[in-house]
Design a protein around this motif. Structure first.
Motif, PDB file in Angstrom:
ATOM      1  N   GLU A 102       7.224 -13.709 -11.233  1.00  0.00           N
ATOM      2  CA  GLU A 102       6.005 -12.930 -11.446  1.00  0.00           C
ATOM      3  C   GLU A 102       5.263 -13.464 -12.676  1.00  0.00           C
ATOM      4  OE1 GLU A 102       8.984 -10.214  -9.430  1.00  0.00           O
ATOM      5  OE2 GLU A 102       9.014 -11.640 -11.100  1.00  0.00           O
TER       6      GLU A 102
ATOM      7  N   LYS B  50       0.381 -12.557 -10.282  1.00  0.00           N
ATOM      8  CA  LYS B  50       1.052 -13.178  -9.147  1.00  0.00           C
ATOM      9  C   LYS B  50       2.418 -12.543  -8.889  1.00  0.00           C
ATOM     10  CE  LYS B  50      -1.160 -17.692  -9.740  1.00  0.00           C
ATOM     11  NZ  LYS B  50      -0.960 -19.132 -10.029  1.00  0.00           N
ATOM     12  N   ALA B  51       2.731 -12.376  -7.600  1.00  0.00           N
ATOM     13  CA  ALA B  51       4.037 -11.881  -7.191  1.00  0.00           C
ATOM     14  C   ALA B  51       5.076 -12.990  -7.381  1.00  0.00           C
ATOM     15  CB  ALA B  51       3.989 -11.432  -5.737  1.00  0.00           C
TER      16      ALA B  51
ATOM     17  N   GLN C  20       2.160 -15.432  -4.707  1.00  0.00           N
ATOM     18  CA  GLN C  20       0.954 -14.886  -4.080  1.00  0.00           C
ATOM     19  C   GLN C  20       0.072 -14.214  -5.134  1.00  0.00           C
ATOM     20  OE1 GLN C  20       4.154 -14.148  -3.293  1.00  0.00           O
ATOM     21  NE2 GLN C  20       4.408 -13.785  -1.107  1.00  0.00           N
TER      22      GLN C  20
ATOM     23  N   LEU D 179      -2.468 -11.562  -6.431  1.00  0.00           N
ATOM     24  CA  LEU D 179      -2.724 -10.176  -6.039  1.00  0.00           C
ATOM     25  C   LEU D 179      -4.090  -9.673  -6.496  1.00  0.00           C
ATOM     26  CD1 LEU D 179       0.842  -8.866  -6.883  1.00  0.00           C
ATOM     27  CD2 LEU D 179      -0.102  -9.236  -4.602  1.00  0.00           C
TER      28      LEU D 179
ATOM     29  N   LYS E 270      -6.362  -9.478   2.614  1.00  0.00           N
ATOM     30  CA  LYS E 270      -6.517 -10.475   3.680  1.00  0.00           C
ATOM     31  C   LYS E 270      -7.857 -10.331   4.391  1.00  0.00           C
ATOM     32  CE  LYS E 270      -1.539 -10.580   4.707  1.00  0.00           C
ATOM     33  NZ  LYS E 270      -0.516 -10.216   5.717  1.00  0.00           N
TER      34      LYS E 270
ATOM     35  N   ASP F 258      -2.847  -3.228   3.803  1.00  0.00           N
ATOM     36  CA  ASP F 258      -3.518  -4.479   4.112  1.00  0.00           C
ATOM     37  C   ASP F 258      -3.747  -4.612   5.613  1.00  0.00           C
ATOM     38  OD1 ASP F 258      -4.777  -6.824   3.572  1.00  0.00           O
ATOM     39  OD2 ASP F 258      -3.085  -7.803   2.606  1.00  0.00           O
TER      40      ASP F 258
ATOM     41  N   LYS G 170       0.518  -2.354   6.848  1.00  0.00           N
ATOM     42  CA  LYS G 170       1.699  -2.055   6.046  1.00  0.00           C
ATOM     43  C   LYS G 170       1.295  -1.829   4.591  1.00  0.00           C
ATOM     44  CE  LYS G 170       4.792  -4.854   8.918  1.00  0.00           C
ATOM     45  NZ  LYS G 170       5.725  -6.020   8.951  1.00  0.00           N
TER      46      LYS G 170
ATOM     47  N   TYR H 195       0.707  -2.305   0.861  1.00  0.00           N
ATOM     48  CA  TYR H 195       0.450  -3.559   0.156  1.00  0.00           C
ATOM     49  C   TYR H 195       0.572  -3.356  -1.357  1.00  0.00           C
ATOM     50  CZ  TYR H 195      -2.401  -7.489  -1.605  1.00  0.00           C
ATOM     51  OH  TYR H 195      -2.877  -8.577  -2.287  1.00  0.00           O
TER      52      TYR H 195
ATOM     53  N   SER I  43       3.398  -3.773  -6.256  1.00  0.00           N
ATOM     54  CA  SER I  43       3.240  -4.620  -5.079  1.00  0.00           C
ATOM     55  C   SER I  43       4.397  -4.415  -4.114  1.00  0.00           C
ATOM     56  CB  SER I  43       3.182  -6.088  -5.498  1.00  0.00           C
ATOM     57  OG  SER I  43       3.307  -6.929  -4.383  1.00  0.00           O
ATOM     58  N   HIS I  44       4.067  -4.461  -2.808  1.00  0.00           N
ATOM     59  CA  HIS I  44       5.096  -4.374  -1.779  1.00  0.00           C
ATOM     60  C   HIS I  44       5.473  -5.754  -1.225  1.00  0.00           C
ATOM     61  CE1 HIS I  44       5.325   0.047  -1.222  1.00  0.00           C
ATOM     62  NE2 HIS I  44       4.072  -0.002  -1.667  1.00  0.00           N
ATOM     63  N   LEU I  45       4.960  -6.813  -1.826  1.00  0.00           N
ATOM     64  CA  LEU I  45       5.308  -8.160  -1.374  1.00  0.00           C
ATOM     65  C   LEU I  45       6.736  -8.509  -1.751  1.00  0.00           C
ATOM     66  CD1 LEU I  45       2.062 -10.155  -2.207  1.00  0.00           C
ATOM     67  CD2 LEU I  45       2.816  -9.290  -0.009  1.00  0.00           C
TER      68      LEU I  45
END
Length: 317
Positions: free
Chosen positions: A39, A54-55, A59, A61, A192, A245, A249, A251, A315-317
Protein backbone atom coordinates in the motif's frame (compact mmCIF):
# COMPACT_ATOMS: atom_id res chain seq x y z
CA UNK A 1 33.00 -26.79 36.10
CA UNK A 2 29.77 -26.56 38.08
CA UNK A 3 26.82 -27.97 36.18
CA UNK A 4 23.89 -25.62 36.77
CA UNK A 5 20.51 -27.36 36.46
CA UNK A 6 18.78 -24.24 35.10
CA UNK A 7 21.04 -22.90 32.42
CA UNK A 8 19.87 -19.74 30.66
CA UNK A 9 18.76 -20.46 27.14
CA UNK A 10 20.69 -19.04 24.24
CA UNK A 11 19.64 -15.56 23.22
CA UNK A 12 18.06 -15.56 19.80
CA UNK A 13 18.33 -12.44 17.68
CA UNK A 14 15.03 -10.56 17.34
CA UNK A 15 13.61 -10.84 13.87
CA UNK A 16 11.89 -7.70 12.68
CA UNK A 17 9.64 -7.66 9.68
CA UNK A 18 10.14 -4.96 7.02
CA UNK A 19 8.92 -1.56 8.18
CA UNK A 20 7.04 1.26 6.40
CA UNK A 21 9.18 3.71 4.45
CA UNK A 22 8.87 7.44 3.82
CA UNK A 23 10.41 9.24 0.85
CA UNK A 24 10.59 13.01 0.41
CA UNK A 25 10.93 14.20 -3.19
CA UNK A 26 14.23 15.84 -4.16
CA UNK A 27 12.41 19.12 -4.79
CA UNK A 28 10.62 18.84 -1.42
CA UNK A 29 7.23 18.90 -3.14
CA UNK A 30 5.80 15.53 -2.08
CA UNK A 31 5.99 12.99 0.72
CA UNK A 32 5.37 9.31 -0.11
CA UNK A 33 4.79 6.53 2.42
CA UNK A 34 4.74 2.83 1.57
CA UNK A 35 3.92 -0.26 3.62
CA UNK A 36 5.88 -3.51 3.22
CA UNK A 37 2.65 -5.11 1.99
CA UNK A 38 2.55 -2.67 -0.96
CA UNK A 39 0.00 0.00 0.00
CA UNK A 40 1.23 3.49 -0.84
CA UNK A 41 0.18 7.14 -0.42
CA UNK A 42 1.65 10.36 -1.84
CA UNK A 43 0.90 13.83 -0.43
CA UNK A 44 1.71 17.11 -2.18
CA UNK A 45 2.81 19.79 0.27
CA UNK A 46 0.86 22.33 -1.77
CA UNK A 47 -2.53 22.09 -0.08
CA UNK A 48 -1.46 18.92 1.79
CA UNK A 49 -3.29 17.30 -1.13
CA UNK A 50 -3.29 13.51 -1.27
CA UNK A 51 -2.37 12.80 -4.90
CA UNK A 52 -2.31 9.01 -4.88
CA UNK A 53 -3.50 6.09 -2.77
CA UNK A 54 -2.62 2.63 -4.01
CA UNK A 55 -3.82 -0.76 -2.81
CA UNK A 56 -1.37 -3.56 -2.04
CA UNK A 57 -1.56 -4.83 -5.62
CA UNK A 58 -0.67 -1.41 -7.05
CA UNK A 59 -4.22 -0.42 -8.10
CA UNK A 60 -4.76 3.35 -7.94
CA UNK A 61 -7.82 4.21 -5.84
CA UNK A 62 -7.92 7.98 -6.39
CA UNK A 63 -8.58 9.89 -9.60
CA UNK A 64 -6.16 12.66 -10.54
CA UNK A 65 -6.73 14.80 -13.62
CA UNK A 66 -4.04 14.56 -16.27
CA UNK A 67 -4.30 18.36 -16.40
CA UNK A 68 -3.90 18.87 -12.65
CA UNK A 69 -1.57 21.74 -11.78
CA UNK A 70 1.00 20.59 -9.21
CA UNK A 71 3.32 23.61 -9.05
CA UNK A 72 1.36 25.44 -6.36
CA UNK A 73 -0.14 28.06 -8.66
CA UNK A 74 -3.69 26.73 -8.21
CA UNK A 75 -5.55 24.00 -6.32
CA UNK A 76 -5.15 20.42 -7.52
CA UNK A 77 -7.93 18.86 -9.63
CA UNK A 78 -8.26 15.38 -8.16
CA UNK A 79 -6.89 13.37 -5.26
CA UNK A 80 -8.07 14.72 -1.90
CA UNK A 81 -8.03 18.54 -1.73
CA UNK A 82 -8.75 19.87 1.77
CA UNK A 83 -11.49 22.51 1.94
CA UNK A 84 -11.21 25.01 4.84
CA UNK A 85 -12.55 27.35 6.24
CA UNK A 86 -15.48 27.69 3.80
CA UNK A 87 -17.20 25.28 1.42
CA UNK A 88 -18.20 26.57 -1.99
CA UNK A 89 -18.52 30.29 -2.78
CA UNK A 90 -18.31 32.26 0.49
CA UNK A 91 -21.64 33.73 1.65
CA UNK A 92 -22.10 37.46 1.79
CA UNK A 93 -21.93 39.23 5.14
CA UNK A 94 -19.89 36.46 6.77
CA UNK A 95 -16.33 36.42 8.12
CA UNK A 96 -15.30 34.27 5.15
CA UNK A 97 -16.91 36.46 2.49
CA UNK A 98 -13.58 37.80 1.18
CA UNK A 99 -12.05 34.35 0.69
CA UNK A 100 -11.93 32.44 -2.59
CA UNK A 101 -14.21 29.46 -3.21
CA UNK A 102 -13.37 26.54 -0.88
CA UNK A 103 -11.07 28.73 1.22
CA UNK A 104 -7.29 28.79 1.44
CA UNK A 105 -6.16 25.41 2.86
CA UNK A 106 -6.02 23.70 -0.53
CA UNK A 107 -4.05 26.65 -1.98
CA UNK A 108 -1.46 27.06 0.77
CA UNK A 109 1.90 25.39 1.26
CA UNK A 110 1.85 23.10 4.30
CA UNK A 111 4.73 22.04 6.51
CA UNK A 112 5.63 18.36 6.80
CA UNK A 113 5.75 17.72 10.56
CA UNK A 114 7.05 14.15 10.48
CA UNK A 115 5.94 10.55 10.69
CA UNK A 116 5.03 7.94 13.26
CA UNK A 117 4.54 4.25 12.61
CA UNK A 118 3.82 0.91 14.22
CA UNK A 119 6.76 -1.45 14.46
CA UNK A 120 5.38 -4.83 13.53
CA UNK A 121 7.20 -7.82 14.95
CA UNK A 122 7.65 -10.99 12.93
CA UNK A 123 4.46 -12.40 14.48
CA UNK A 124 2.22 -9.58 13.30
CA UNK A 125 1.54 -7.59 10.17
CA UNK A 126 -0.30 -4.61 11.62
CA UNK A 127 1.98 -2.06 10.01
CA UNK A 128 0.70 1.47 9.61
CA UNK A 129 2.28 4.86 9.14
CA UNK A 130 0.99 8.35 9.93
CA UNK A 131 2.18 11.50 8.18
CA UNK A 132 1.44 14.85 9.86
CA UNK A 133 1.21 18.19 8.07
CA UNK A 134 0.72 21.63 9.59
CA UNK A 135 -0.66 24.98 8.47
CA UNK A 136 -0.68 28.03 10.71
CA UNK A 137 -2.08 31.53 10.41
CA UNK A 138 1.43 32.97 10.47
CA UNK A 139 2.28 31.04 7.27
CA UNK A 140 -0.67 32.31 5.22
CA UNK A 141 -0.24 34.71 2.36
CA UNK A 142 -0.82 38.34 3.21
CA UNK A 143 -3.96 38.27 1.06
CA UNK A 144 -5.45 35.27 2.91
CA UNK A 145 -4.45 36.69 6.29
CA UNK A 146 -6.23 39.94 5.51
CA UNK A 147 -9.35 38.12 4.28
CA UNK A 148 -9.56 35.84 7.36
CA UNK A 149 -7.53 37.42 10.20
CA UNK A 150 -7.91 34.72 12.84
CA UNK A 151 -5.12 32.95 14.72
CA UNK A 152 -5.36 29.22 14.12
CA UNK A 153 -3.38 26.03 13.74
CA UNK A 154 -4.29 23.11 11.49
CA UNK A 155 -2.80 19.62 11.71
CA UNK A 156 -3.71 17.19 8.94
CA UNK A 157 -2.88 13.54 9.66
CA UNK A 158 -2.76 11.01 6.81
CA UNK A 159 -2.55 7.42 8.09
CA UNK A 160 -1.91 4.53 5.73
CA UNK A 161 -2.69 1.00 6.86
CA UNK A 162 -3.82 -2.30 5.41
CA UNK A 163 -7.34 -1.35 6.49
CA UNK A 164 -7.39 1.80 4.39
CA UNK A 165 -6.49 5.49 4.31
CA UNK A 166 -7.46 7.72 7.23
CA UNK A 167 -7.42 11.51 6.86
CA UNK A 168 -8.02 13.56 10.02
CA UNK A 169 -8.10 17.33 10.48
CA UNK A 170 -7.43 19.04 13.81
CA UNK A 171 -8.38 22.73 14.11
CA UNK A 172 -6.99 24.79 17.01
CA UNK A 173 -8.21 28.30 17.81
CA UNK A 174 -5.00 29.99 18.94
CA UNK A 175 -6.49 33.47 19.14
CA UNK A 176 -8.57 35.43 21.63
CA UNK A 177 -11.84 35.46 19.72
CA UNK A 178 -14.12 32.75 18.38
CA UNK A 179 -14.31 31.88 14.70
CA UNK A 180 -16.59 29.77 12.50
CA UNK A 181 -15.50 27.35 9.82
CA UNK A 182 -16.54 24.59 7.45
CA UNK A 183 -14.36 21.66 6.40
CA UNK A 184 -14.56 19.07 3.61
CA UNK A 185 -12.37 16.24 2.33
CA UNK A 186 -13.02 16.69 -1.41
CA UNK A 187 -12.15 13.08 -2.34
CA UNK A 188 -12.03 11.96 -5.98
CA UNK A 189 -12.30 8.15 -6.13
CA UNK A 190 -11.33 6.26 -9.28
CA UNK A 191 -14.05 3.93 -10.62
CA UNK A 192 -14.27 1.60 -13.62
CA UNK A 193 -17.46 3.00 -15.14
CA UNK A 194 -19.49 5.82 -13.57
CA UNK A 195 -22.66 4.75 -15.43
CA UNK A 196 -22.52 1.42 -13.58
CA UNK A 197 -21.39 2.82 -10.23
CA UNK A 198 -23.73 3.28 -7.28
CA UNK A 199 -23.34 4.99 -3.93
CA UNK A 200 -25.19 3.50 -0.96
CA UNK A 201 -25.70 4.48 2.66
CA UNK A 202 -27.76 7.57 1.84
CA UNK A 203 -31.10 5.83 1.34
CA UNK A 204 -34.17 7.91 2.05
CA UNK A 205 -32.17 10.97 3.07
CA UNK A 206 -33.10 14.42 1.80
CA UNK A 207 -30.38 16.37 0.04
CA UNK A 208 -29.62 19.77 -1.41
CA UNK A 209 -29.51 19.38 -5.19
CA UNK A 210 -27.05 21.97 -6.49
CA UNK A 211 -27.78 20.98 -10.08
CA UNK A 212 -31.38 22.08 -9.48
CA UNK A 213 -30.58 25.51 -8.00
CA UNK A 214 -29.97 24.20 -4.47
CA UNK A 215 -33.50 22.86 -4.09
CA UNK A 216 -34.43 19.83 -2.02
CA UNK A 217 -33.96 16.59 -3.95
CA UNK A 218 -36.16 13.51 -3.82
CA UNK A 219 -34.66 10.76 -1.61
CA UNK A 220 -33.75 7.49 -3.34
CA UNK A 221 -32.44 4.09 -2.17
CA UNK A 222 -29.10 4.55 -3.99
CA UNK A 223 -27.29 7.24 -5.94
CA UNK A 224 -26.78 6.39 -9.61
CA UNK A 225 -25.23 8.43 -12.42
CA UNK A 226 -26.65 9.27 -15.85
CA UNK A 227 -25.84 12.98 -15.85
CA UNK A 228 -24.31 15.65 -13.65
CA UNK A 229 -24.73 14.97 -9.92
CA UNK A 230 -23.96 17.56 -7.24
CA UNK A 231 -25.68 16.77 -3.94
CA UNK A 232 -25.12 17.74 -0.33
CA UNK A 233 -26.47 15.23 2.19
CA UNK A 234 -26.62 16.69 5.70
CA UNK A 235 -26.98 15.33 9.23
CA UNK A 236 -26.52 11.73 8.08
CA UNK A 237 -27.39 9.31 10.92
CA UNK A 238 -25.17 6.40 9.84
CA UNK A 239 -21.40 6.78 9.67
CA UNK A 240 -20.65 4.82 6.48
CA UNK A 241 -21.27 5.62 2.81
CA UNK A 242 -20.23 2.93 0.33
CA UNK A 243 -19.28 2.92 -3.34
CA UNK A 244 -20.27 -0.11 -5.40
CA UNK A 245 -18.19 -0.40 -8.54
CA UNK A 246 -19.28 -1.54 -12.01
CA UNK A 247 -19.54 -5.19 -10.99
CA UNK A 248 -21.98 -4.32 -8.19
CA UNK A 249 -19.57 -5.45 -5.48
CA UNK A 250 -18.41 -3.30 -2.56
CA UNK A 251 -15.45 -1.20 -3.64
CA UNK A 252 -14.75 1.50 -1.05
CA UNK A 253 -16.42 2.37 2.25
CA UNK A 254 -16.17 5.96 3.46
CA UNK A 255 -16.48 6.06 7.26
CA UNK A 256 -16.99 9.55 8.70
CA UNK A 257 -15.63 10.60 12.10
CA UNK A 258 -17.28 13.66 13.66
CA UNK A 259 -18.40 14.78 10.20
CA UNK A 260 -22.15 14.80 9.65
CA UNK A 261 -22.37 15.64 5.93
CA UNK A 262 -21.46 14.07 2.60
CA UNK A 263 -21.18 15.63 -0.86
CA UNK A 264 -21.61 13.40 -3.93
CA UNK A 265 -20.37 14.89 -7.20
CA UNK A 266 -19.71 14.00 -10.81
CA UNK A 267 -19.47 16.80 -13.39
CA UNK A 268 -20.55 14.72 -16.42
CA UNK A 269 -19.99 15.93 -19.97
CA UNK A 270 -20.73 19.67 -20.09
CA UNK A 271 -19.27 20.65 -16.71
CA UNK A 272 -16.09 18.69 -17.45
CA UNK A 273 -15.70 20.54 -20.76
CA UNK A 274 -15.84 23.86 -18.94
CA UNK A 275 -12.96 23.07 -16.53
CA UNK A 276 -9.59 23.72 -18.15
CA UNK A 277 -7.68 21.46 -15.73
CA UNK A 278 -10.10 18.54 -16.09
CA UNK A 279 -8.30 16.10 -18.40
CA UNK A 280 -9.12 14.02 -20.29
CA UNK A 281 -12.55 15.52 -20.90
CA UNK A 282 -14.17 12.09 -20.65
CA UNK A 283 -12.38 11.47 -17.35
CA UNK A 284 -15.70 11.89 -15.55
CA UNK A 285 -16.48 8.33 -16.66
CA UNK A 286 -13.86 7.03 -14.25
CA UNK A 287 -14.32 9.16 -11.14
CA UNK A 288 -16.81 9.93 -8.41
CA UNK A 289 -16.46 12.33 -5.51
CA UNK A 290 -17.80 11.11 -2.17
CA UNK A 291 -16.75 13.87 0.19
CA UNK A 292 -17.01 13.72 3.98
CA UNK A 293 -17.40 17.09 5.66
CA UNK A 294 -19.10 19.52 7.99
CA UNK A 295 -20.62 21.99 5.54
CA UNK A 296 -24.21 22.52 6.66
CA UNK A 297 -24.08 25.65 8.76
CA UNK A 298 -20.91 26.48 10.69
CA UNK A 299 -18.76 24.94 13.39
CA UNK A 300 -17.92 27.56 16.01
CA UNK A 301 -14.64 27.31 17.87
CA UNK A 302 -14.07 29.44 20.94
CA UNK A 303 -10.67 30.84 21.89
CA UNK A 304 -8.34 28.03 22.94
CA UNK A 305 -10.64 25.24 21.80
CA UNK A 306 -9.77 22.34 19.49
CA UNK A 307 -11.94 20.42 17.01
CA UNK A 308 -11.14 17.18 15.17
CA UNK A 309 -12.87 15.31 12.36
CA UNK A 310 -12.06 13.15 9.39
CA UNK A 311 -12.71 9.94 7.52
CA UNK A 312 -11.44 6.43 6.90
CA UNK A 313 -11.61 5.14 3.32
CA UNK A 314 -11.60 1.33 3.37
CA UNK A 315 -10.81 -0.53 0.16
CA UNK A 316 -12.32 -3.91 -0.67
CA UNK A 317 -9.59 -4.75 -3.20
Amino acid sequence: MVDRPNKPSAISPTTMSPQPTVTIADDNSTVTAKLPSGEEVTVLLHGATVLSWKAAGGQELLWLSEGAVLDGSKPVRGGIPLVFPVFGPPPKNHATSSLPQHGFARSSRWEYLGKSSTEAQSTTSDNSIKLDFGLYSTALSAEARKAWPYDFGLVYSVTLSKEGLQTMVTVQNEGKEAFEFQVLLHTYFRVKDISKTTVTGLAGLPFIDKVANATQGNPAPTVTFSGEVDRVYTNIPQSTTSILDADGKPYIDVVRDNLSDTVVWNPWTEKAKGMGDFQPKDGFKHMVCVEAGAVEGWTKLEAGETWEGGMLAKSHL
